[in-house]
Design a protein around this motif. Structure first.
Motif, mmCIF file in Angstrom:
data_model
loop_
_atom_site.group_PDB
_atom_site.id
_atom_site.type_symbol
_atom_site.label_atom_id
_atom_site.label_comp_id
_atom_site.label_asym_id
_atom_site.label_seq_id
_atom_site.Cartn_x
_atom_site.Cartn_y
_atom_site.Cartn_z
ATOM 1 N N MET A 19 38.584 46.190 41.378
ATOM 2 C CA MET A 19 37.243 46.661 42.264
ATOM 3 C C MET A 19 36.494 47.763 41.529
ATOM 4 S SD MET A 19 37.671 44.760 44.676
ATOM 5 C CE MET A 19 38.269 43.441 44.013
ATOM 6 N N VAL A 20 36.863 48.440 40.512
ATOM 7 C CA VAL A 20 36.012 49.662 40.051
ATOM 8 C C VAL A 20 35.003 48.615 39.209
ATOM 9 C CG1 VAL A 20 37.448 51.412 40.572
ATOM 10 C CG2 VAL A 20 37.595 50.366 38.300
ATOM 11 N N THR A 21 35.326 47.645 38.645
ATOM 12 C CA THR A 21 34.400 46.872 37.817
ATOM 13 C C THR A 21 33.254 46.459 38.423
ATOM 14 O OG1 THR A 21 35.095 44.890 37.696
ATOM 15 C CG2 THR A 21 36.243 46.303 36.306
ATOM 16 N N GLY A 22 31.895 46.568 37.901
ATOM 17 C CA GLY A 22 30.927 46.083 38.399
ATOM 18 C C GLY A 22 30.735 45.053 38.824
ATOM 19 N N TYR A 23 31.032 43.934 38.204
ATOM 20 C CA TYR A 23 31.211 42.702 38.546
ATOM 21 C C TYR A 23 31.925 42.226 39.940
ATOM 22 C CZ TYR A 23 31.534 37.410 38.467
ATOM 23 O OH TYR A 23 31.578 36.281 38.763
ATOM 24 N N PHE A 24 33.085 42.722 39.815
ATOM 25 C CA PHE A 24 34.044 42.481 40.920
ATOM 26 C C PHE A 24 33.406 43.159 42.061
ATOM 27 C CE2 PHE A 24 37.434 41.346 37.752
ATOM 28 C CZ PHE A 24 37.167 39.860 37.983
ATOM 29 N N LYS A 25 32.852 44.439 41.908
ATOM 30 C CA LYS A 25 32.253 44.874 43.189
ATOM 31 C C LYS A 25 31.216 44.160 43.929
ATOM 32 C CE LYS A 25 32.603 49.862 42.403
ATOM 33 N NZ LYS A 25 31.809 50.979 41.983
ATOM 34 N N ASP A 26 30.250 43.513 42.838
ATOM 35 C CA ASP A 26 29.462 42.502 43.538
ATOM 36 C C ASP A 26 30.012 41.076 44.164
ATOM 37 O OD1 ASP A 26 27.617 44.623 43.309
ATOM 38 O OD2 ASP A 26 27.144 43.762 41.283
ATOM 39 N N HIS A 27 30.982 40.735 43.496
ATOM 40 C CA HIS A 27 31.426 39.398 43.686
ATOM 41 C C HIS A 27 32.999 39.538 43.953
ATOM 42 C CE1 HIS A 27 28.379 38.906 40.587
ATOM 43 N NE2 HIS A 27 28.160 37.678 41.345
ATOM 44 N N GLN A 28 33.275 40.116 45.409
ATOM 45 C CA GLN A 28 34.698 40.256 45.542
ATOM 46 C C GLN A 28 35.303 39.029 45.667
ATOM 47 O OE1 GLN A 28 35.135 42.924 48.903
ATOM 48 N NE2 GLN A 28 37.239 43.005 48.938
ATOM 49 N N ALA A 29 34.926 37.928 46.013
ATOM 50 C CA ALA A 29 35.867 36.889 46.265
ATOM 51 C C ALA A 29 36.576 36.531 44.649
ATOM 52 C CB ALA A 29 35.253 35.821 46.616
ATOM 53 N N ASP A 30 35.696 36.655 43.622
ATOM 54 C CA ASP A 30 36.260 36.352 42.333
ATOM 55 C C ASP A 30 37.147 37.420 41.989
ATOM 56 O OD1 ASP A 30 34.551 34.287 41.779
ATOM 57 O OD2 ASP A 30 32.847 35.708 40.939
ATOM 58 N N GLU A 62 39.338 38.917 44.114
ATOM 59 C CA GLU A 62 40.448 38.470 44.833
ATOM 60 C C GLU A 62 41.482 37.454 44.089
ATOM 61 O OE1 GLU A 62 39.191 37.647 48.721
ATOM 62 O OE2 GLU A 62 38.773 39.799 49.352
ATOM 63 N N TYR A 63 40.435 36.392 43.593
ATOM 64 C CA TYR A 63 41.193 35.382 42.840
ATOM 65 C C TYR A 63 41.872 35.996 41.555
ATOM 66 C CZ TYR A 63 41.719 31.464 39.565
ATOM 67 O OH TYR A 63 42.380 30.672 38.647
ATOM 68 N N ARG A 64 40.989 36.490 40.982
ATOM 69 C CA ARG A 64 41.604 37.167 39.630
ATOM 70 C C ARG A 64 42.902 38.116 39.830
ATOM 71 N NH1 ARG A 64 42.487 35.988 35.202
ATOM 72 N NH2 ARG A 64 40.363 35.028 35.542
ATOM 73 N N TYR A 65 43.058 38.626 41.051
ATOM 74 C CA TYR A 65 44.059 39.509 41.368
ATOM 75 C C TYR A 65 45.206 38.704 41.680
ATOM 76 C CZ TYR A 65 47.103 42.188 44.478
ATOM 77 O OH TYR A 65 48.087 42.798 45.163
ATOM 78 N N GLU A 66 44.973 37.483 42.475
ATOM 79 C CA GLU A 66 46.037 36.738 42.728
ATOM 80 C C GLU A 66 46.714 36.109 41.644
ATOM 81 O OE1 GLU A 66 47.773 36.117 45.669
ATOM 82 O OE2 GLU A 66 46.620 37.527 46.706
ATOM 83 N N HIS A 67 45.620 35.644 40.693
ATOM 84 C CA HIS A 67 46.255 34.855 39.373
ATOM 85 C C HIS A 67 46.991 35.961 38.617
ATOM 86 C CE1 HIS A 67 45.848 32.144 35.906
ATOM 87 N NE2 HIS A 67 45.411 33.442 35.206
ATOM 88 N N SER A 68 46.676 37.020 38.598
ATOM 89 C CA SER A 68 47.353 37.967 37.894
ATOM 90 C C SER A 68 48.680 38.347 38.307
ATOM 91 C CB SER A 68 46.628 39.302 37.792
ATOM 92 O OG SER A 68 45.397 39.243 36.914
ATOM 93 N N ILE A 69 49.092 38.258 39.800
ATOM 94 C CA ILE A 69 49.961 38.522 40.211
ATOM 95 C C ILE A 69 50.981 37.270 39.827
ATOM 96 C CG2 ILE A 69 51.315 38.449 42.398
ATOM 97 C CD1 ILE A 69 50.039 41.075 41.829
ATOM 98 N N CYS A 70 50.537 35.857 39.876
ATOM 99 C CA CYS A 70 51.094 34.636 39.713
ATOM 100 C C CYS A 70 51.685 34.990 38.196
ATOM 101 C CB CYS A 70 50.382 33.453 39.773
ATOM 102 S SG CYS A 70 50.442 33.597 41.722
ATOM 103 N N VAL A 71 50.868 35.213 37.283
ATOM 104 C CA VAL A 71 50.947 35.089 35.873
ATOM 105 C C VAL A 71 51.992 36.109 35.647
ATOM 106 C CG1 VAL A 71 49.950 35.516 33.605
ATOM 107 C CG2 VAL A 71 48.878 34.303 35.021
ATOM 108 N N ALA A 72 52.140 37.235 36.258
ATOM 109 C CA ALA A 72 53.166 38.214 36.078
ATOM 110 C C ALA A 72 54.397 38.043 36.509
ATOM 111 C CB ALA A 72 52.516 39.812 36.450
#
Length: 59
Positions: free
Chosen positions: A17-28, A30-40
């Motif tokens: 959430m501190v990255t500029g892109y994700f601040k402006d595109h929260q849905a992306d 959230e997807y990256r977060y969920e994906h990271s959790i699954c991958v891990a």
């Protein structure tokens, strides 16, 4: 162990959430977060843990 997972999830979310892109595109973010959790494989462990908790509360 569960506490460490929660801390890791919180850390990951905050870093995304501190990255500029994700601040402006929260849905992306959230997807990256969920994906990271699954991958891990945390998601699988977490779901298994929730299932155990749910089953123990029924008894």
């Amino acid at each position: 162990m569960n506490h460490r997972i929660e801390l890791t999830k919180k850390f990951l979310w905050e870093k995304l959430m501190v990255t500029g892109y994700f601040k402006d595109h929260q849905a992306d973010g959230e997807y990256r977060y969920e994906h990271s959790i699954c991958v891990a494989n945390i998601g699988k462990f977490y779901n298994k843990l929730l299932e155990q908790i749910k089953n123990s509360s029924i008894d």
